[in-house]
Design a protein around this motif. Structure first.
Motif, short mmCIF file in Angstrom:
data_model
loop_
_atom_site.label_atom_id
_atom_site.label_comp_id
_atom_site.label_asym_id
_atom_site.label_seq_id
_atom_site.Cartn_x
_atom_site.Cartn_y
_atom_site.Cartn_z
N UNK A 1 0.34 3.07 -13.76
CA UNK A 1 0.04 3.21 -12.34
C UNK A 1 -0.76 2.04 -11.77
N UNK A 2 -1.30 1.18 -12.63
CA UNK A 2 -2.12 0.08 -12.14
C UNK A 2 -1.27 -0.92 -11.36
N UNK A 3 -1.87 -1.40 -10.27
CA UNK A 3 -1.18 -2.43 -9.51
C UNK A 3 -1.76 -3.78 -9.88
N UNK A 4 -0.93 -4.80 -9.75
CA UNK A 4 -1.36 -6.15 -10.06
C UNK A 4 -2.11 -6.77 -8.89
N UNK A 5 -2.31 -8.05 -8.98
CA UNK A 5 -3.00 -8.83 -7.95
C UNK A 5 -2.14 -8.90 -6.69
N UNK B 1 7.51 -10.69 -9.52
CA UNK B 1 7.70 -9.26 -9.69
C UNK B 1 6.80 -8.47 -8.75
N UNK B 2 6.99 -7.15 -8.76
CA UNK B 2 6.22 -6.28 -7.86
C UNK B 2 5.82 -5.01 -8.59
N UNK B 3 4.54 -4.66 -8.48
CA UNK B 3 4.05 -3.41 -9.05
C UNK B 3 3.85 -2.35 -7.98
N UNK B 4 3.52 -2.79 -6.76
CA UNK B 4 3.29 -1.82 -5.68
C UNK B 4 3.49 -2.46 -4.32
N UNK B 5 3.97 -1.63 -3.38
CA UNK B 5 4.04 -2.00 -1.96
C UNK B 5 3.33 -0.90 -1.20
N UNK B 6 2.53 -1.29 -0.20
CA UNK B 6 1.90 -0.30 0.67
C UNK B 6 1.93 -0.82 2.10
N UNK B 7 1.94 0.09 3.05
CA UNK B 7 1.83 -0.27 4.46
C UNK B 7 1.43 0.98 5.23
N UNK B 8 1.02 0.78 6.47
CA UNK B 8 0.60 1.87 7.34
C UNK B 8 1.69 2.12 8.37
N UNK C 1 1.91 -6.38 -0.68
CA UNK C 1 2.74 -6.42 -1.88
C UNK C 1 1.89 -6.94 -3.03
N UNK C 2 1.98 -6.24 -4.19
CA UNK C 2 1.19 -6.57 -5.37
C UNK C 2 2.09 -7.07 -6.49
N UNK C 3 1.62 -8.09 -7.19
CA UNK C 3 2.39 -8.68 -8.29
C UNK C 3 2.54 -7.70 -9.44
N UNK C 4 3.54 -7.95 -10.29
CA UNK C 4 3.79 -7.15 -11.49
C UNK C 4 2.68 -7.36 -12.48
#
Length: 192
Positions: free
Chosen positions: A22-26, A99-106, A189-192
């Motif tokens: 579940x951890x997101x990257x930088x 790569x991508x570990x997580x995307x978030x937005x409002x 957007x967070x890196x893998x």
């Protein structure tokens, strides 16, 4: 006693494995994108806009700073047209290469009194935008205050994204349709 220790160790390892997954990257440089470049033309036609993160294409969308846009940070947010019969989108025209570990937005329904809810989804592409896949379920924007959408992903290599506002139709033609305007801000957007 030994069986209890083994069971405890197994549960602990499972918990660690879930936490690691579940951890997101930088976060990528210049993100979150807060869309602070107000649209010069007052229309929703297809256009490309250069923002701090790169070039984005908008179709049925524009950047504006009305009070009802409800930006999370800064003074502007994306507003996507309501009553659309075809899908509208906001799309990155660049690849995020690590790569991508997580995307978030409002997101929220546009805060005008008459606006109804609407539906949208996040898509991703790993082939430069030739083919798109949904990153999760369709989301309904029901509230006029911003909510945070988070997508935990496990994508390697080059990735790009688009938010697709579904073309559900016009409530003037069918009062049972809920298809108001959509507001988006602070795309991260967070890196893998």
């Amino acid at each position: 006693m030994r069986a209890t220790k083994i069971l405890f160790a197994s549960v602990l390892m499972l918990g660690l494995a879930i936490n690691v997954k579940a951890q997101k990257g930088e976060i990528y440089p210049d993100f979150p994108e807060s869309f602070e470049k107000k649209s010069e033309e007052d229309n929703y036609k297809k256009k490309s806009v250069t923002l701090k993160t790169g070039v984005w294409t908008m179709f049925g969308a524009k950047i504006d700073n009305f009070e009802n846009d409800k930006p999370v940070t800064g003074t502007c947010a994306i507003r996507m047209l309501g009553a659309n019969k075809m899908d509208h989108y906001l799309r990155t025209d660049f690849d995020l290469e690590e790569g991508v570990s997580q995307v978030s937005f409002w997101y929220s329904s546009y805060a005008a009194k008459a606006d109804k809810s609407c539906k949208f989804r996040l898509d991703y592409s790993i082939d430069g935008g030739k083919k798109w896949k949904p990153a999760g379920e369709v989301i309904e924007a029901k509230n006029k205050t911003k909510e945070k959408a988070e997508f935990n992903l496990n994508l390697e290599g080059k990735v790009r994204f688009r938010i697709v506002k579904l073309g559900l139709g016009d409530e003037k033609e069918d009062p049972s349709i809920n298809n108001g305007r959509l507001s988006i801000d602070d795309f991260a957007v967070y890196k893998k």
